[in-house]
Write an enzyme that holds these catalytic residues in place. Structure first.
Site, mmCIF file in Angstrom:
data_model
loop_
_atom_site.group_PDB
_atom_site.id
_atom_site.type_symbol
_atom_site.label_atom_id
_atom_site.label_comp_id
_atom_site.label_asym_id
_atom_site.label_seq_id
_atom_site.Cartn_x
_atom_site.Cartn_y
_atom_site.Cartn_z
ATOM 1 C CG ASP A 1 -8.465 -4.427 -2.762
ATOM 2 O OD1 ASP A 1 -9.687 -4.277 -2.617
ATOM 3 O OD2 ASP A 1 -7.719 -3.546 -3.204
ATOM 4 C CG HIS B 1 -2.060 0.918 1.118
ATOM 5 N ND1 HIS B 1 -1.965 2.253 1.378
ATOM 6 C CD2 HIS B 1 -3.341 0.693 0.716
ATOM 7 C CE1 HIS B 1 -3.139 2.814 1.158
ATOM 8 N NE2 HIS B 1 -3.990 1.887 0.739
#
Ligand code: ACO
Length: 429
Positions: free
Chosen positions: A363, A306
């Site tokens: 996700d 991320h």
């Protein structure tokens, strides 16, 4: 009080003001740098650039903290609902009981789409990707809501927000029905937001689908955990479009397009594809991890890494726990969940992931929950969009309410050819 930053450039010294946020995070204000020093800053991918001052969401990526309007996401996950959280994000405060009731009732009153809009769905080819339909239909929705195409008053904004939140769910379900060749299902007023969505997805004209409360709760949590994430790619897109004073629908439709990419909202579907392949091929995990680390290869460990989190993504932890709860309650197992857990363990022990601080993101586990509910993979990113909508609306409003907002217009460092003479076509070789 933080003093100015000092920049020395070409033998001259410049003082740059420092802006300090609620958590003492500091930013050098370079907005007058070009004017004063004749130089701009360069920051590919905006990794180190604050594009705005915002009071909606706070992330501490180093410590894995996420708060909406000051409330920890873990607390909201335990005590709130998607709709209450949406209200909080959009209007800045948790609603009173009456405000929540009014908002819910506005969502119910606005749940259906104009009958003429149904015909638009017929223009899409079979198997059209639901994200393409969603983006197009949100733009089309704007044409049916001319009252919201201009400068909204505060009252109109409440209605515009409720209408868009309500109708995105109807459009999303209709896009799924279209993609599988089934008739659209009208909403039911007695159902709440999430249960109503599941009804429109899975009921048939001859058979009502009664959503299991376990599914409703899990989906509600999933939507809430996607509700905002400060200046991510799609939200920045919404803000940029809003900065040109484009209306809410158009700005949100642009956000949907930005979300579609596999490096952003499309990652949840890519995770399922990756896990399925691993289960089906039986490729040893160490071998797969070696492929992922290979700079010359194309593989990435989808659902990992991320831009902001250099620690566990708090949403991933909550979703993983919800995944376990859901499957336990249903008395089911999923080979993809087992694979995801094993792969996570292997990756988290690996020096490559440790050094780069790559952890599972939102996700990684969300697709497994959606699969358990029967939501098909090509709808995953649509689900993300439904969840992210309150955040987009809140950011759109923040831009439009900011008296200092200017049109977003980054600069560049040009690296193309300098002046060239035009050569007539017959003289070119
Ligand atoms: N698998 C393997 N290596 C990775 C991964 C990954 N998933 N993510 C990052 N890396 C590596 C990069 O190759 C790079 O290595 P290097 O320093 O040796 O060159 C280093 O880690 C830093 O990665 P960047 O790509 O520079 O990080 P960036 O912040 O630009 O990208 C992103 C973040 C897009 C999320 C990236 O981690 C990624 O592609 N992850 C997989 C896709 C994904 O899960 N996306 C969803 C993100 S969350 C969301 O949008 C909702």
């Amino acid at each position: 009080m933080t003093g100015p930053a000092i920049l020395t450039y070409n033998g001259q010294t410049y003082e740059l003001p420092v802006v300090v946020g609620s958590h003492r995070e500091a930013a050098i204000d370079i907005s007058r740098l070009r004017e004063t020093a004749g130089i701009i800053t360069l920051d590919s991918g905006f990794a180190n650039t604050g594009s705005c001052i915002s009071n909606i969401t706070y992330i501490d990526g180093e410590r894995g903290i996420l708060r909406y309007r000051g409330y920890l996401v873990e607390v909201l996950a335990a005590q709130s609902s998607f709709i209450e959280t949406a209200y909080l994000l959009i209007f800045g405060e948790l609603p009173t009981a009456d405000q929540l009731k009014d908002f819910r009732s506005a969502l119910t009153r606005n749940q259906s789409i104009h009958e003429d809009m149904h015909h638009h769905f017929d223009g899409f080819p079979p198997n059209a990707p639901p994200m393409a339909i969603l983006s197009a239909m949100i733009n089309a929705l704007g044409c049916f809501e001319p009252v919201f195409m201009g400068e909204e008053s505060d009252d109109q904004f409440v209605l515009a927000a409720a209408r868009l939140m309500s109708k995105i769910r109807t459009i999303a379900a209709a896009s799924y029905r279209k993609s599988v060749g089934k008739p659209m299902i009208y909403p039911r007023s007695q159902l709440r937001y999430t249960a109503n969505f599941l009804h429109m997805m899975f009921s048939d004209p001859y058979e009502l689908y009664e959503a299991d409360q376990t599914f409703v709760d899990a989906l509600d949590l999933l939507l809430m955990l996607h509700a905002d994430h400060e200046q991510n790619c799609s939200t920045s897109t919404v803000r940029m479009v809003a900065s040109s004073h484009a209306n809410l629908h158009t700005s949100v439709a642009a956000g949907v397009s930005a979300l579609w990419g596999p490096l952003h909202g499309g990652a949840n579907a890519a995770v399922i594809a990756m896990l399925t392949e691993l289960v089906e091929t039986g490729e040893p995990l160490e071998h797969f991890i070696a492929r992922v680390k290979d700079k010359d290869g194309k593989a990435r460990l989808m659902g990992f890494g991320h831009r902001v989190y250099k620690h566990f993504d708090p949403r991933a932890k909550l979703i993983k726990a919800a995944c376990d709860r859901l499957l336990n309650k249903l008395g089911r197992s999923d080979p993809l969940l087992d694979m995801a857990k094993r792969l996570e363990e292997v990756a988290l022990r690996d020096e490559y992931f440790i050094e780069r601080k790559l952890y599972p993101n939102v996700d990684y586990y969300s697709g497994i929950i959606m699969r358990a509910m029967g939501i098909p993979t090509d709808m995953f990113t649509v689900m993300f969009a439904i969840g992210r909508l309150p955040g987009w609306i809140a950011h759109w409003r923040e831009v439009r309410k900011d008296p200092n907002s200017r049109i977003d217009r980054p600069r560049q460092v040009y690296s193309g050819p300098v002046v060239r003479e035009y050569v007539p076509i017959e003289e070119r070789n």
